[in-house]
Enzyme design. Structure first.
Site, PDB file in Angstrom:
ATOM      1  N   LYS A  72      37.135  40.505  36.986  1.00  0.00           N
ATOM      2  CA  LYS A  72      36.370  39.759  38.490  1.00  0.00           C
ATOM      3  C   LYS A  72      36.755  38.448  38.483  1.00  0.00           C
ATOM      4  O   LYS A  72      35.077  38.501  37.336  1.00  0.00           O
ATOM      5  CB  LYS A  72      35.718  41.308  38.766  1.00  0.00           C
ATOM      6  CG  LYS A  72      35.308  40.911  40.289  1.00  0.00           C
ATOM      7  CD  LYS A  72      34.713  41.778  40.685  1.00  0.00           C
ATOM      8  CE  LYS A  72      34.540  41.879  42.318  1.00  0.00           C
ATOM      9  NZ  LYS A  72      33.473  43.072  42.682  1.00  0.00           N
ATOM     10  N   SER A  79      36.418  45.703  46.596  1.00  0.00           N
ATOM     11  CA  SER A  79      36.505  44.138  46.237  1.00  0.00           C
ATOM     12  C   SER A  79      37.301  43.501  45.512  1.00  0.00           C
ATOM     13  O   SER A  79      37.587  42.785  44.861  1.00  0.00           O
ATOM     14  CB  SER A  79      35.093  43.174  46.266  1.00  0.00           C
ATOM     15  OG  SER A  79      34.792  43.540  45.507  1.00  0.00           O
ATOM     16  N   SER A 119      32.613  48.731  44.933  1.00  0.00           N
ATOM     17  CA  SER A 119      33.691  47.876  44.726  1.00  0.00           C
ATOM     18  C   SER A 119      34.319  47.646  43.771  1.00  0.00           C
ATOM     19  O   SER A 119      35.723  47.878  43.242  1.00  0.00           O
ATOM     20  CB  SER A 119      33.213  47.108  45.303  1.00  0.00           C
ATOM     21  OG  SER A 119      32.755  45.821  45.656  1.00  0.00           O
TER      22      SER A 119
END
Lengths: 470, 477
Positions: free
Chosen positions: A77, A152, A176
């Site tokens: 990420k 996310s 997330s």
């Protein structure tokens, strides 16, 4: 396709010489080239030559190395600092930020010989549950390109689902990792707070942030966690608790374990198909010899307010350093959603409001800790939904900030408590959209959660389904 | 007419009374600790005179993703200072974030301590010039990190501001007193004593010139209302007590002073400035001011309206500190002797005067040196060694205690008489000539010369005249 294989299968194939790490990396890049333009999962793609060079080195070492992840491709990420490689956190504020150091989790994976392919799209700073709050365009759901991938950590989940990588490292502050895993039909683990070092992970809400594995299967997550968990002298909140062999413990018996179904998590507001899928999963677990028990967690309704006071409070302080003086661009580049969270947090911490908001939320947080302790004293784990609805249409949540917050309703209360939670695929809607469930456990009970998840995946094949992109 | 005149006088008196003020002074002192590494990272804390931005890392530069890991030594030293200041050490303490924007603060917040500092409720006893002792209460002693340093310079003809982050993250202890101080002199005495204790603990150079000790006095004035025709004495007593407890409604803070002398001057200037305002019926503004040494005055820097809301909240990146009694006891045991203890010991063990003891105890190295000399010397009284140390400016770094003892012995041999014998003779003479003694005490200098003469008659060594004079003076004081 090689990348349909689990990490354990890949390891065996590599050791037997059936294929090489170079083959794996090449397959990933083929997929990236054709699929990424459709789903927009990557922010930065590592130069293929660099990845191949590392793959060649890994192939040489394969015979006499005992690393779990040697030669296996992965993605991060874009919240993790990678030395000399652009790290944006999906925000224009960091559009040109080249870090001078690497996050501990990245270092550990590099040391293990895993091969980084790219930095993934996400909601900027972790602020969102749909990967739409990004300055690099929304991540599209590979099961339906008109819908969001979740967030996310949307980029990592979409990339795993479409076999652009073997696994990913996500970051979970209020769902997330779990939310995009459920919406993309992948497996993700939000670890116990302190289980994995946060050093080098761009902070959203420091007391909630957790660094965790995302993969195709529960077993994959065990391989990754065993490599990345443990105390880090650079993170004072990382735990000295010993790291067990998660892989070995996967096949221990689950018979006699008790799983609680908190009734408040299944009330109105939850999509009917999701509810049914989770009840169906409960039945499967029962077949494995697990006792299912209805319990009550009456504080449930306060999860969102606690999360959305403490999270923004901490983020308002964590994002103060992005002033554009020493690195990056000025703060006028923050998105509307991020500015909203900064404003809410600044307000909640201000003189005259602190007691009514921040302090109250912290007090309620203590109550949540007790509520989870109480629930988890009666059973080893809790089973609950991840998302209230199937993946939303792109633009739907962004146009309604309040609805956007409520998308996290089932995943926000675990982070203030710190407990771990494993998200696994458990079905599909009639429109062929993935459904996920989460198994929540006591602090540092990742081994139990992984064991339950692993044995569930032995008797189901939801996790084996992958999207066919048109 | 007569009556009118009197009442005018009374009125005038009342106005004068009304305009009497006492100063209410509290102090905030910042001290940089001389730990090897910085407060929250492994960078060297020794930044003075180093090339700018050469002692930095992701943590003290506030880079994304960097996390603070507290320096154990710094925490222990802060607690030791608290213990030396007679503070309570609460079992639970934590760090907090103090949020504000300034270019020298890379994270946009300073890690400090807000409502649960490491040390609370201490006190320090100071000795005033008139010999009276006074207790200054210590509100708290806490730990925080220093900021970077801004340098305003002209670069290529352009006015620029440069930032040096070498100082960023250096451990800083803040000591806050209660507003118990009533004059600039009391403040000076307090600060000197605090400085001495810090040096004794070897936790900081407390070098004012290098900025490793920085002073911030808070000054306000309170009216002293004399009893205006009290209905009854007891009522007046009550009224007075009530006024005494009340603090003025404003406070002026003078920031970042780096010398005891400047602090004294700044306080005196503020007392004068504020009393002039109050006498005119105005209330001084609550504000932050700075001391301008060139102009010999304080100038306004920030008013109350511009005061920050620091939005303190618990630092989530650092777990709270929970002490167990054992660790605290161990720290307490490791406290070195403090100046007051050394003075007591010098008086009790070596029979030195309070005056001599205070001078020798001023520096722990000198006190150590003194004790070593005494233990080495066989026939030299402690008093003689003290005299040498005080009067002869002995360079203790370059003259070993052993050599000093030899030097003193040699000088006594040269004079043909030991100090012990000399003291005996002097005491005899003083006893035998009470008239001369009382003459001297009433101011006749010649009586002293007479006494010196009488001693000289027995000692027969003219080189000792000055020494004899000094000893007699000392014995008669």
């Amino acid at each position: 396709m090689l990348l349909d294989k689990t990490i354990s299968e890949l390891k065996i194939g590599l050791l037997k010489g059936e294929f090489t790490s170079v083959d794996l990396v090449n397959e990933c890049y083929r997929n990236i080239k054709t699929i990424n333009p459709k789903v927009n999962a990557f922010i930065t793609i590592v130069d293929q030559e660099i990845a191949l060079k590392k793959a060649k080195e890994a192939d040489k070492k394969l015979k006499n190395a005992n690393s779990l992840l040697l030669g296996i491709p992965f993605v991060l990420k874009d919240a993790y600092l990678s030395k000399d490689l652009l790290t944006t956190c999906a925000s224009d504020v960091l559009e040109d930020f080249i870090p001078p150091y690497s996050a501990t989790v990245y270092k550990k994976l590099e040391d293990a010989g895993a091969i980084l392919l790219g930095k993934m799209n996400m909601d900027a700073w972790g602020h969102g549950g749909s990967s739409e709050n990004t300055d690099f365009g929304p991540v599209k759901n590979p099961w339906n390109l008109e819908r969001v991938a979740g967030g996310s950590s949307g980029g990592p989940a979409a990339a795993i689902a479409t076999r652009m990588t073997s696994f990913a490292i996500g970051e979970d502050t209020g769902g997330s990792i779990r939310n995009p895993s459920a919406w993309c039909n992948t497996t993700g683990l939000k670890v116990t707070y302190g289980r994995v070092s946060r050093y080098g992970c761009i902070a959203y809400a420091s007391s909630f942030d957790s660094v965790g594995p995302m993969g195709k299967t529960v077993q994959d997550c065990a391989y990754i966690l065993e490599t990345i968990a443990g105390r880090d002298p650079y993170d004072a909140t990382s735990s000295p608790q010993p790291v067990p062999s998660y892989i070995q413990k996967l096949s221990e018996s689950v018979k006699g374990l008790t799983i609680g179904l908190p009734k408040e998590f299944f009330r109105e507001g939850l999509n009917e198909e999701i509810r049914n899928s989770i009840f169906f999963m409960a039945k499967e677990l029962k077949k494995l010899g697990i006792k299912i028990k209805e319990i009550s967690m009456p504080l449930f309704d306060y999860g969102i307010p606690v999360y959305y006071l403490i999270g923004p409070s901490e983020t308002s302080s964590n994002l103060a350093r992005y002033d554009g003086i020493r690195f990056g661009q000025g703060r006028e580049n923050f998105s509307e959603e991020t500015m909203r969270r900064i404003m809410i947090g600044t307000y909640a911490l201000s003189a005259g409001y602190y007691d009514a908001y921040y302090r109250k939320a912290q007090q309620a947080r203590t109550l949540f800790v007790r509520e989870y302790q109480k629930a988890l004293a009666e059973c080893e784990a809790l089973l609950m939904p991840v998302n209230p609805t199937p993946p939303t249409k792109i633009g739907e949540l962004m146009s309604d900030p309040l609805q956007n917050l409520l998308a996290d309703v089932y995943t926000t209360s675990q982070n203030p408590v710190g407990v771990p939670s494993l998200a696994v695929p458990c079905g599909f809607t009639k429109d062929n959209l993935p459904i996920g469930a989460q198994i929540v456990g006591n602090m540092f009970s990742e081994d139990i959660l992984l064991r339950i998840g692993f044995q569930y995946q032995q008797v189901t094949d939801w996790h084996k389904k992958y999207p066919i992109l048109k | 007419m007569n009556k009118n005149c009197l009442s005018a006088q009374v009125e005038k008196l009342e106005i004068e009374n009304f305009c009497m003020f006492e100063s209410i002074i509290g102090l905030e002192i910042h001290v940089e600790l001389k730990t090897k590494s910085k407060m929250f990272c492994g960078c060297a804390a020794d930044f003075f005179g180093k090339e700018p931005n050469s002692h930095c890392c992701p943590v003290c530069l506030g880079l994304p993703g960097a996390l603070p890991v507290p320096n154990k030594k710094a925490i222990e030293w802060c607690v030791m200072l608290g213990m030396a200041l007679d503070c309570q050490i609460p079992e639970f303490s934590k760090f907090d974030r103090k949020n504000y924007f300034y270019p020298d603060l890379p994270k946009g917040y300073q890690i400090s301590q807000y409502d649960q500092p490491l040390c609370i409720n201490g006190k320090l006893k100071i000795t005033l010039p008139d010999g009276k002792e006074k207790i200054i209460k210590i509100r708290r002693v806490h730990l925080e990190e220093d900021t970077g340093k801004l340098l305003h310079a002209e670069i290529n003809g352009k006015k620029s501001t440069l930032i040096d982050f070498n100082r960023s993250g250096v451990p800083l202890v803040e000591i806050v007193t209660e507003p118990d101080i009533r004059s600039s002199e009391e403040a000076r005495i307090f600060l000197k004593k605090l400085h001495q204790i810090i040096r004794y603990l070897s936790i900081s150079d407390a070098d004012m010139e290098k900025g490793s000790m920085r002073l911030e006095p808070n000054i306000s004035l309170r009216e002293i209302k004399n009893q205006k025709s009290p209905a009854s004495p007891s009522e007046a007593g009550r009224a007075k007590i009530k006024i005494d407890e009340e603090l003025p409604k404003y406070k002026v803070e003078v920031k970042n002073i780096n010398s005891f002398a400047f602090a004294k001057k700044a306080i005196d200037f503020e007392i004068k400035r504020q009393s002039e305002l109050l006498s005119k019926g105005e209330t001084p503004q609550q504000e932050t001011r700075g001391w301008n040494e060139k102009q010999q005055m304080t100038t306004s820097q920030r008013s109350k309206e511009e005061a920050h809301d620091y939005r303190y909240f618990p630092e989530p990146d650092i777990p709270p500190i929970c002490w167990n009694k054992e660790t605290l006891n161990k720290l307490r045991k490791n406290l070195p002797p403090l100046p007051d203890n050394i003075i007591k010991k010098l008086i009790k063990t070596y029979k030195l005067s309070l005056y001599d003891s205070t001078i020798i105890a001023d520096n722990s190295a000198v006190a150590d040196y003194f004790e070593k000399c005494v233990s080495l010397a066989k026939n030299i009284p402690a008093k003689t060694i003290a005299n040498w140390l005080i009067n002869k400016k002995i360079d203790i770094k370059n003259l070993s205690p052993d050599n000093l003892v030899k030097k003193i012995a040699q000088s006594q041999q040269d004079s043909g008489i030991t100090d012990d014998e000399l003291y005996k003779i002097i005491r005899n003479i003083i006893q035998n000539y009470p008239k001369a003694v009382s003459d001297y005490k009433s101011g006749k200098e010649s009586a002293l010369m007479f006494l010196v003469g009488m001693v000289m008659r027995e000692v027969k060594n003219s080189s000792l005249a000055d020494k004899i004079k000094l000893i007699i003076k000392e014995q008669l004081s």
